[in-house]
Design an enzyme around this catalytic site. Structure first.
Site, PDB file in Angstrom:
ATOM      1  N   ASN A 123       0.872  -1.181   0.000  1.00 14.62           N
ATOM      2  CA  ASN A 123       0.000   0.000   0.000  1.00 14.62           C
ATOM      3  C   ASN A 123       0.905   1.224   0.000  1.00 14.62           C
ATOM      4  OD1 ASN A 123      -1.774   2.058   0.495  1.00 14.62           O
ATOM      5  ND2 ASN A 123      -2.381   1.364   2.548  1.00 14.62           N
ATOM      6  N   LYS A 174       0.052   4.234  -0.196  1.00 11.81           N
ATOM      7  CA  LYS A 174      -0.584   5.400   0.446  1.00 11.81           C
ATOM      8  C   LYS A 174      -0.359   6.640  -0.425  1.00 11.81           C
ATOM      9  CE  LYS A 174      -0.045   3.079   4.844  1.00 11.81           C
ATOM     10  NZ  LYS A 174       0.095   3.162   6.278  1.00 11.81           N
ATOM     11  N   HIS A 176      -9.360   1.352   5.148  1.00  9.96           N
ATOM     12  CA  HIS A 176      -8.083   1.520   5.849  1.00  9.96           C
ATOM     13  C   HIS A 176      -8.287   2.496   7.013  1.00  9.96           C
ATOM     14  CE1 HIS A 176      -3.941   2.534   6.729  1.00  9.96           C
ATOM     15  NE2 HIS A 176      -3.597   1.456   6.056  1.00  9.96           N
ATOM     16  N   GLU A 228      -6.578   4.825   8.043  1.00  8.77           N
ATOM     17  CA  GLU A 228      -6.300   6.231   7.706  1.00  8.77           C
ATOM     18  C   GLU A 228      -7.500   6.874   7.023  1.00  8.77           C
ATOM     19  OE1 GLU A 228      -2.632   5.382   5.712  1.00  8.77           O
ATOM     20  OE2 GLU A 228      -1.731   4.904   7.649  1.00  8.77           O
ATOM     21  N   GLU A 253      -5.058  -4.890  10.664  1.00  7.55           N
ATOM     22  CA  GLU A 253      -4.050  -3.850  10.855  1.00  7.55           C
ATOM     23  C   GLU A 253      -4.330  -3.108  12.165  1.00  7.55           C
ATOM     24  OE1 GLU A 253      -2.216  -2.728   6.769  1.00  7.55           O
ATOM     25  OE2 GLU A 253      -3.831  -1.340   7.197  1.00  7.55           O
ATOM     26  N   GLY A 303       2.919   2.217  10.903  1.00  2.53           N
ATOM     27  CA  GLY A 303       3.922   3.289  10.794  1.00  2.53           C
ATOM     28  C   GLY A 303       4.648   3.605  12.087  1.00  2.53           C
ATOM     29  N   SER A 329       3.738  -2.147  10.274  1.00  4.24           N
ATOM     30  CA  SER A 329       5.182  -2.210  10.522  1.00  4.24           C
ATOM     31  C   SER A 329       5.806  -3.542  10.125  1.00  4.24           C
ATOM     32  CB  SER A 329       5.490  -1.875  11.991  1.00  4.24           C
ATOM     33  OG  SER A 329       5.128  -0.531  12.268  1.00  4.24           O
TER      34      SER A 329
END
Ligand code: 13P
Length: 250
Positions: A9, A11, A93, A95, A163, A169, A209
């Site tokens: 991904n 992003k 996701h 985010e 996730e 991250g 991660s």
């Protein structure tokens, strides 16, 4: 029976020169024993699909609208992703759930839109740190699964990505036991809802991660069918060892 999947991904990262990374991956993995998918920003999707057309890498989008077309400035429909060469789309996701206040009902509607044009929906779920510390992880996962998944799904058109938000991250990764617990729980829920065939055949990815130095141990967890990789998918030098670790786990 479940073919493993390494998905990247990108992003909101990637400009034209970064397509060179994809060329390197295509040369390194001519006949991989796992599925490979890259989800670039929409601006690179068509070119990446063209680049990978004869190779072992598929491409996907990072989001789609619930509608087929219309007055939705800035949005992209599932059909447009398909038209640009995508075979899959990441949905829900964390985010997007945070930045765009997407809720699970919207994610479900997006999954329906994706399925209507034969895109595989990679549906992301995961708990926050506060939810894990309050021992609510499995309740949160159950709720997200119940509300985000469409009523009809097949083992081919659905992928779940677990996730944990606190692992994205951050360099923090759950213990292997924690990953295994959640993945087993997700599979049980899938079997209960869609039946044994879909439940057992649907791939469940871990994301958060995943790096070259921790991939091999994560892939040793029996219920992990691959990974959804963010930062480490941007450079072939990082993504390649992760893919190799997945191939070695088969
Ligand atoms: P990182 O691999 O950068 O933690 O991102 C994971 C992720 O969000 C993939 O969708």
């Amino acid at each position: 029976m479940r073919r493993k999947l390494a998905a990247g991904n990108w992003k909101m990262n990637g400009l034209s020169p970064d397509l060179a990374e994809v060329e390197t991956l295509l040369k390194t993995f001519k006949n991989p024993s796992v599925d490979l998918l890259l989800c670039p920003p929409a601006t690179l999707l068509h070119r990446m699909a063209h680049l990978t057309a004869d190779g072992a890498i598929s491409v996907g989008g990072q989001d789609c609208h619930t509608a087929t077309s219309g007055a939705h400035t800035g949005d992209i429909s599932a059909e447009m992703l398909r038209d640009a060469g995508a075979t899959a789309v990441i949905l829900g996701h964390s985010e997007r759930r945070t930045d765009h206040e997407e809720d699970s009902e919207q994610v479900r509607a997006k999954a329906r839109a994706a399925h209507a044009v034969d895109l595989t929906a990679i549906i992301c779920i995961g708990e926050s740190l506060a939810q894990r510390e309050a021992a609510n992880t499995l309740d949160i996962i159950a709720g997200q699964l119940a509300a985000s998944l469409p009523d009809i799904a097949t083992a081919e058109n659905l992928v779940i990505a677990y996730e944990p938000i606190w692992a994205i991250g951050t360099g923090k990764v759950p213990t292997l036991a924690q990953i295994g617990e959640v993945h087993d729980f997700i599979r049980t829920r899938l079997e209960r809802r869609f039946g044994a065939g879909v439940g057992r055949g649907t791939r469940i990815l871990y994301g958060g991660s995943v790096k070259p130095d921790n991939a091999a141990q994560i892939f040793r967890v029996p219920s992990v069918d691959g990974a959804l990789v963010g930062g480490a998918s941007l450079k072939a030098v990082d993504f390649s060892p992760i893919i190799k670790a997945l191939e070695d786990s088969v």
